[in-house]
Write an enzyme that holds these catalytic residues in place. Structure first.
Site, PDB file in Angstrom:
ATOM      1  N   GLY A  12       0.672   9.177  -3.471  1.00  0.00           N
ATOM      2  CA  GLY A  12       0.910   9.633  -4.812  1.00  0.00           C
ATOM      3  C   GLY A  12       1.103   8.751  -6.152  1.00  0.00           C
ATOM      4  O   GLY A  12       1.135   9.580  -7.188  1.00  0.00           O
ATOM      5  N   ASN A  14      -1.384   7.068  -7.526  1.00  0.00           N
ATOM      6  CA  ASN A  14      -2.726   7.564  -8.244  1.00  0.00           C
ATOM      7  C   ASN A  14      -2.700   9.318  -8.854  1.00  0.00           C
ATOM      8  O   ASN A  14      -3.016   9.901 -10.152  1.00  0.00           O
ATOM      9  CB  ASN A  14      -3.939   7.468  -7.909  1.00  0.00           C
ATOM     10  CG  ASN A  14      -4.234   6.369  -7.656  1.00  0.00           C
ATOM     11  OD1 ASN A  14      -5.298   5.232  -8.819  1.00  0.00           O
ATOM     12  ND2 ASN A  14      -4.264   5.202  -6.569  1.00  0.00           N
ATOM     13  N   ILE A  88     -13.879  15.191   4.530  1.00  0.00           N
ATOM     14  CA  ILE A  88     -13.703  16.643   3.917  1.00  0.00           C
ATOM     15  C   ILE A  88     -14.771  18.020   4.609  1.00  0.00           C
ATOM     16  O   ILE A  88     -16.140  17.178   4.826  1.00  0.00           O
ATOM     17  CB  ILE A  88     -14.238  16.433   2.959  1.00  0.00           C
ATOM     18  CG1 ILE A  88     -13.362  15.453   1.446  1.00  0.00           C
ATOM     19  CG2 ILE A  88     -14.649  17.451   1.341  1.00  0.00           C
ATOM     20  CD1 ILE A  88     -11.363  16.717   0.800  1.00  0.00           C
ATOM     21  N   ASN A 102     -13.865  10.615  -5.364  1.00  0.00           N
ATOM     22  CA  ASN A 102     -13.090   9.660  -3.864  1.00  0.00           C
ATOM     23  C   ASN A 102     -13.003   8.121  -4.758  1.00  0.00           C
ATOM     24  O   ASN A 102     -13.602   7.510  -5.800  1.00  0.00           O
ATOM     25  CB  ASN A 102     -13.603   9.503  -2.815  1.00  0.00           C
ATOM     26  CG  ASN A 102     -12.500   8.667  -2.281  1.00  0.00           C
ATOM     27  OD1 ASN A 102     -11.406   9.256  -1.938  1.00  0.00           O
ATOM     28  ND2 ASN A 102     -12.916   8.268  -1.051  1.00  0.00           N
ATOM     29  N   HIS A 104     -11.641   3.821  -4.172  1.00  0.00           N
ATOM     30  CA  HIS A 104     -11.722   2.924  -2.729  1.00  0.00           C
ATOM     31  C   HIS A 104     -11.317   2.057  -3.554  1.00  0.00           C
ATOM     32  O   HIS A 104     -11.322   1.615  -3.977  1.00  0.00           O
ATOM     33  CB  HIS A 104     -12.891   3.479  -2.082  1.00  0.00           C
ATOM     34  CG  HIS A 104     -12.705   2.401  -1.430  1.00  0.00           C
ATOM     35  ND1 HIS A 104     -12.579   2.752   0.548  1.00  0.00           N
ATOM     36  CD2 HIS A 104     -13.019   0.843  -0.654  1.00  0.00           C
ATOM     37  CE1 HIS A 104     -12.181   1.996   1.114  1.00  0.00           C
ATOM     38  NE2 HIS A 104     -12.400   0.759   0.730  1.00  0.00           N
TER      39      HIS A 104
HETATM   40  C1  GRF Z   1      -5.410   4.238  -3.021  1.00  0.00           C
HETATM   41  O1  GRF Z   1      -5.300   2.884  -3.022  1.00  0.00           O
HETATM   42  C2  GRF Z   1      -6.921   4.894  -3.482  1.00  0.00           C
HETATM   43  O2  GRF Z   1      -7.552   3.720  -3.290  1.00  0.00           O
HETATM   44  C3  GRF Z   1      -6.845   4.932  -1.721  1.00  0.00           C
HETATM   45  O3  GRF Z   1      -5.716   5.572  -0.967  1.00  0.00           O
HETATM   46  C4  GRF Z   1      -5.207   4.917  -2.161  1.00  0.00           C
HETATM   47  C5  GRF Z   1      -3.878   5.947  -2.248  1.00  0.00           C
HETATM   48  O4  GRF Z   1      -2.758   4.856  -3.566  1.00  0.00           O
HETATM   49  N1  GRF Z   1      -8.058   6.509  -1.577  1.00  0.00           N
HETATM   50  P1  GRF Z   1      -1.701   5.972  -3.562  1.00  0.00           P
HETATM   51  O5  GRF Z   1      -0.961   6.779  -2.864  1.00  0.00           O
HETATM   52  O6  GRF Z   1      -2.515   7.129  -4.665  1.00  0.00           O
HETATM   53  O7  GRF Z   1      -0.497   5.758  -4.425  1.00  0.00           O
END
Ligand code: GRF
Length: 188
Positions: A12, A14, A88, A102, A104
């Site tokens: 989490g 992000n 999804i 999303n 990546h």
């Molecule tokens: C991130 O690296 C994102 O690019 C990928 O999943 C990861 C999530 O990391 N889709 P976090 O849970 O937000 O730390």
């Protein structure tokens, strides 16, 4: 008011960056976090930052219409995937056309697809001898990592970098750019 639902299954970081970025914003708010993993650290993030967190099962997402109904009833404008590992379903894609994004942790179309997540991505980038990597923010379609690309940002890979070093660089880009791109999408 524009409302965001964040779907997350992991740490989490992000989700945290996005929530903090929009704290105090009068036009955009994080309505809910949707999580499929009862052990995910993102649940703690949600608690700390006072965002309701809804835990879901496969049944909830793929068989029942609860999630769909919940998102509609919550007037969600954008679904933000931030480390959500389940595909999804079509019913969500068609209910939210071009409204699911999303992130990546590499420069798609390279290093994407099923099972390309976490450190595996960075190890593949390293093994391929790439000189740069970065982030991709894209719309979602029914295939992993193949929707329309909205934004990419690169960072250099030094010859001494490990997969962990790359991961740190990429994560920094994610936290800096994901909230801004979300804001751009919701205000354009
Ligand atoms: C991130 O690296 C994102 O690019 C990928 O999943 C990861 C999530 O990391 N889709 P976090 O849970 O937000 O730390």
């Amino acid at each position: 008011m524009k409302r965001i639902a964040i779907f997350a299954s992991g740490n989490g970081s992000n989700a945290k960056a996005i929530i903090q970025y929009f704290q105090g914003n009068k036009n955009i708010r994080i309505e809910t976090i949707v999580c499929n993993n009862p052990k995910a650290k993102v649940i703690e993030v949600a608690r700390e930052l006072n965002i309701p967190c809804r835990l879901i099962t496969r049944q909830d997402l793929y068989i029942e219409d609860d999630i769909l109904n919940f998102l509609k009833a919550s007037h969600i404008d954008l679904i933000v995937l931030a480390g959500f590992l389940w595909l999804i379903p079509e019913k969500l894609l068609s209910a939210f056309p071009d409204k699911i994004i999303n992130i990546h942790p590499a420069l798609l179309p390279k290093f994407g697809g099923k099972n390309m997540y976490g450190n595996r991505v960075h190890e593949s980038v390293l093994n391929a001898g790439e000189k740069e990597t970065g982030i991709t923010i894209h719309l979602l379609n029914e295939k992993y990592d193949e929707g329309k690309i909205k934004f990419q940002k690169t960072c250099a890979i030094d010859s001494s970098d490990s997969a962990e070093d790359i991961s740190r660089k990429v994560q920094k880009l994610e936290h800096e750019w994901y909230p801004k791109i979300i804001e751009g999408i919701l205000t354009s």
